[in-house]
Structure formats: structure tokens, C-alpha cells
Design an enzyme around this catalytic site. Sequence first.
Site, PDB file in Angstrom:
ATOM      1  N   ASP A  81      -2.184  -3.994  -6.403  1.00  0.00           N
ATOM      2  CA  ASP A  81      -3.538  -3.606  -5.991  1.00  0.00           C
ATOM      3  C   ASP A  81      -4.154  -2.696  -7.070  1.00  0.00           C
ATOM      4  OD1 ASP A  81      -5.689  -3.354  -4.191  1.00  0.00           O
ATOM      5  OD2 ASP A  81      -4.848  -1.541  -3.281  1.00  0.00           O
ATOM      6  N   HIS A 179     -13.731   2.636  -0.331  1.00  0.00           N
ATOM      7  CA  HIS A 179     -12.378   3.000   0.086  1.00  0.00           C
ATOM      8  C   HIS A 179     -12.392   4.276   0.929  1.00  0.00           C
ATOM      9  CE1 HIS A 179     -11.487   0.480  -3.542  1.00  0.00           C
ATOM     10  NE2 HIS A 179     -10.628  -0.009  -2.684  1.00  0.00           N
ATOM     11  N   ASN A 254      -8.763  -6.187   2.559  1.00  0.00           N
ATOM     12  CA  ASN A 254      -7.837  -5.113   2.167  1.00  0.00           C
ATOM     13  C   ASN A 254      -7.857  -3.933   3.131  1.00  0.00           C
ATOM     14  OD1 ASN A 254      -7.497  -6.629  -0.144  1.00  0.00           O
ATOM     15  ND2 ASN A 254      -7.697  -4.882  -1.526  1.00  0.00           N
ATOM     16  N   ASP A 256      -5.835  -0.292   3.967  1.00  0.00           N
ATOM     17  CA  ASP A 256      -4.868   0.763   3.677  1.00  0.00           C
ATOM     18  C   ASP A 256      -5.106   1.978   4.576  1.00  0.00           C
ATOM     19  OD1 ASP A 256      -2.976   2.396   2.547  1.00  0.00           O
ATOM     20  OD2 ASP A 256      -4.115   2.849   0.750  1.00  0.00           O
TER      21      ASP A 256
HETATM   22  P1  13P Z   1      -9.448   0.988   2.893  1.00  0.00           P
HETATM   23  O1  13P Z   1      -9.513   2.346   2.289  1.00  0.00           O
HETATM   24  O2  13P Z   1     -10.693   0.645   3.652  1.00  0.00           O
HETATM   25  O3  13P Z   1      -8.243   0.791   3.730  1.00  0.00           O
HETATM   26  O4  13P Z   1      -9.375  -0.081   1.689  1.00  0.00           O
HETATM   27  C1  13P Z   1      -8.140  -0.355   1.070  1.00  0.00           C
HETATM   28  C2  13P Z   1      -8.305  -1.147  -0.179  1.00  0.00           C
HETATM   29  O5  13P Z   1      -9.347  -1.676  -0.508  1.00  0.00           O
HETATM   30  C3  13P Z   1      -7.104  -1.290  -1.014  1.00  0.00           C
HETATM   31  O6  13P Z   1      -7.364  -1.970  -2.200  1.00  0.00           O
HETATM   32  O1  G3H Z   2      -7.675   1.077  -2.981  1.00  0.00           O
HETATM   33  C1  G3H Z   2      -6.742   1.882  -3.019  1.00  0.00           C
HETATM   34  C2  G3H Z   2      -5.714   1.856  -1.970  1.00  0.00           C
HETATM   35  O2  G3H Z   2      -6.182   2.457  -0.797  1.00  0.00           O
HETATM   36  C3  G3H Z   2      -4.425   2.419  -2.481  1.00  0.00           C
HETATM   37  O3  G3H Z   2      -4.419   3.808  -2.447  1.00  0.00           O
HETATM   38  O4  G3H Z   2      -3.842   4.352  -4.807  1.00  0.00           O
HETATM   39  O5  G3H Z   2      -3.588   6.059  -2.986  1.00  0.00           O
HETATM   40  O6  G3H Z   2      -2.033   4.111  -3.121  1.00  0.00           O
HETATM   41  P1  G3H Z   2      -3.425   4.632  -3.407  1.00  0.00           P
HETATM   42 ZN    ZN Z   3      -9.316  -1.569  -2.991  1.00  0.00          ZN
END
Ligand code: 13P
Ligand code: G3H
Ligand code: ZN
Length: 316
Positions: A81, A179, A254, A256
Site C-alpha cells: 500500500d 485518509h 481501501n 484501515d
Molecule cells: P482509511 O483511512 O479511510 O481507512 O483509508 C485507508 C487507505 O486508503 C489505505 O491505503
Molecule cells: O493510507 C495509509 C494507510 O492507512 C496505512 O497507514 O502508513 O500508518 O500504516 P500507515
Molecule cells: Zn490509501
Amino acid sequence: MIVTTSDLFEHAYGEYAVGAYNINNMEQAIGLFEGNAKAEAPFIVQISKGSRGYAGVIMIQAIILAAEQMYPNNIFAVHLDHGDEQTCYECIESGFYSSVMIDASHYDLAENIDITKRVVDAAHDKGISVEAELGMLGGVEEDIQIDEKHAMLTDPDEAEEFVFKTGCDSLAVAIGTSHGAYKFSGGQGLHFDRIASIQEKLPDFPLVMHGSSSVPKSEVERINDAGGALDASARGVDENEFAKAVELGVVKVNIDTDGRLVWTRVHREFFRDQPEVYDFRKPGTILMSEYADFIEKKSHKLMSAGKLEDVRDSLS
Ligand code: 13P
Ligand code: G3H
Ligand code: ZN
């Protein structure tokens, strides 16, 4: 079974979206694999650069391979990602990832095209799919903080040129999401008109929606009731809008932040209610079960639930 994201998208396009979930540890992995097994849904395991640094590249890989052994029926892609160019090459060389995202969206168009094209060439040599990004989401992307006013929706003409010149397999588009837990204020939401214009320029091409957590109000309230201090303005994508996005070519969604909220709610409530306990396996057990429930329900909203056997047939 590990497959490429392209395999999954070919089957999903126009019918459903594949959930792409970030994982960082064993509890999330078990919840993720269990929830999708119950829902009979294909899915994507996403590993960010941050996760590779947190768990370590060897450990995160071992966790996923162990989960695969525990749930041998599952069909999923292993995806980097928001990769930078160097991390993409490391993942391509590792032989473990079936898909990488090169995120050069913060460069100008010409440079984004050059970088993405180099990664596509390296990945396709090894049968690995590539997601790229054009336009800018608000919020935080890895180490880069993007001010809301600098978030830019994807230009449909540029998207057409970008895909043609890079040969990428899917495109993350900026369509109003960001995000994290604070996506919209006032009456904001997804820009369906923009997704439709992109689809017109790129018919049948897989589009990816980042920043797609739904940030349930009830989850935020429970976290705050248990001692958290999240701003009450936290808001995410309305799950009922996934179906319309799917019609317009979105195949990957996506998520997270929602998983982080489940973790935070479970642990805050557990230690609030049982302050004498210090055996972390007790909240960990609750987390795995709650996360599995969350994943199972989400796959119904994404309409990927029940598609597993069809996907298996399409691969043979
Ligand atoms: P969220 O922060 O909305 O969960 O999005 C996650 C994401 O786009 C990871 O690439
Ligand atoms: O888009 C980013 C994701 O939410 C991943 O988050 O880089 O803190 O693991 P992170
Ligand atoms: Zn993302």
C-alpha cells in the site's frame, strides 16, 4: 491462495468491490482471514511501509503465510500500500507480493508517469500487478501530510493519458475521500460525477477508492465513553454508497482506519471494565472476534460476500 489484484478485478468489475484491508499484526490477520472465510469473500491484504517497519518485513510475511495455512480456502492478493519506488522494487524482488502500489501522486504528471512506468515494467516482468495514483487525497499518506486545500480531484483526461502511458493495472483516484477519521464536513461526500467522468474516459478499467473507512458514529462514541478523545466531527464514507461506486468502475475499496477504531474500542472498553487484568490475550481474543465480525459485515456492503467459489472457478 494468493492471486494478483488483476485476477480479482477482472471478476469483480461492475459487480462488487474487493475490500483491501491494512494489517500490522497477528490479531488483525486472524480477524481478517476469519471474517472473509465466514463471508466467503475474496479480499486484499494490504501492507504499508509503516507496517513493514513496525512488524518487520520477515514477520509480516510470516504472519500472512501462517494465516493462509490456517484458512486454506481463502483467495486473496498481497499488496503493498502506498509504495515509493524503492519499496516497490523490494517487494517485487521478494517474490511474496502479488501486487504493488506505486504512489508518485505528489510529483507532477510527467514525473508520476515516468516513475510509475518504471515500476510497471519491473512488476510485469514478474507477473505482478500495479496500482498507481493520480490526483491527491487529503489527510496523511505515509510520511506526507496533505493539506485539505491541496487535495485535488483526479482529472479524467489526465487519467486516460496516465493509464495509456504507464500501462498500470488499476488507478487510485481522488474523488473526495481522504485518509483517517476526519473525511468530510458539512454536506460533503463522494464526487460521483467525477468518478463517472473518469469511467467515461477509462471504460472497464479498475478504479480504486482510498480513504474508504466508514468511521461509524457508534464506534467513535464508544471509544470516547471509554476514555478516548476523538473529535465528534469524525466522519467517513457512507457504506450505502459503495454500490453506486461499483457501478462506476470502483473495484477496490481501501479500509484501515475502521480497523484501528475496532482495536481502540475493544481495548479501551476492556481495560476500563477490567482494570485489574494484565493478560493481553483476553482483549486480544475479543479483538480477533470483533474484527472478524466487522470484516464479514463489510464484505456484504461491498457485495463481495459469497463470491469466493465464482472467483475460484474464474481462475481455473
Ligand atoms: P482509511 O483511512 O479511510 O481507512 O483509508 C485507508 C487507505 O486508503 C489505505 O491505503
Ligand atoms: O493510507 C495509509 C494507510 O492507512 C496505512 O497507514 O502508513 O500508518 O500504516 P500507515
Ligand atoms: Zn490509501
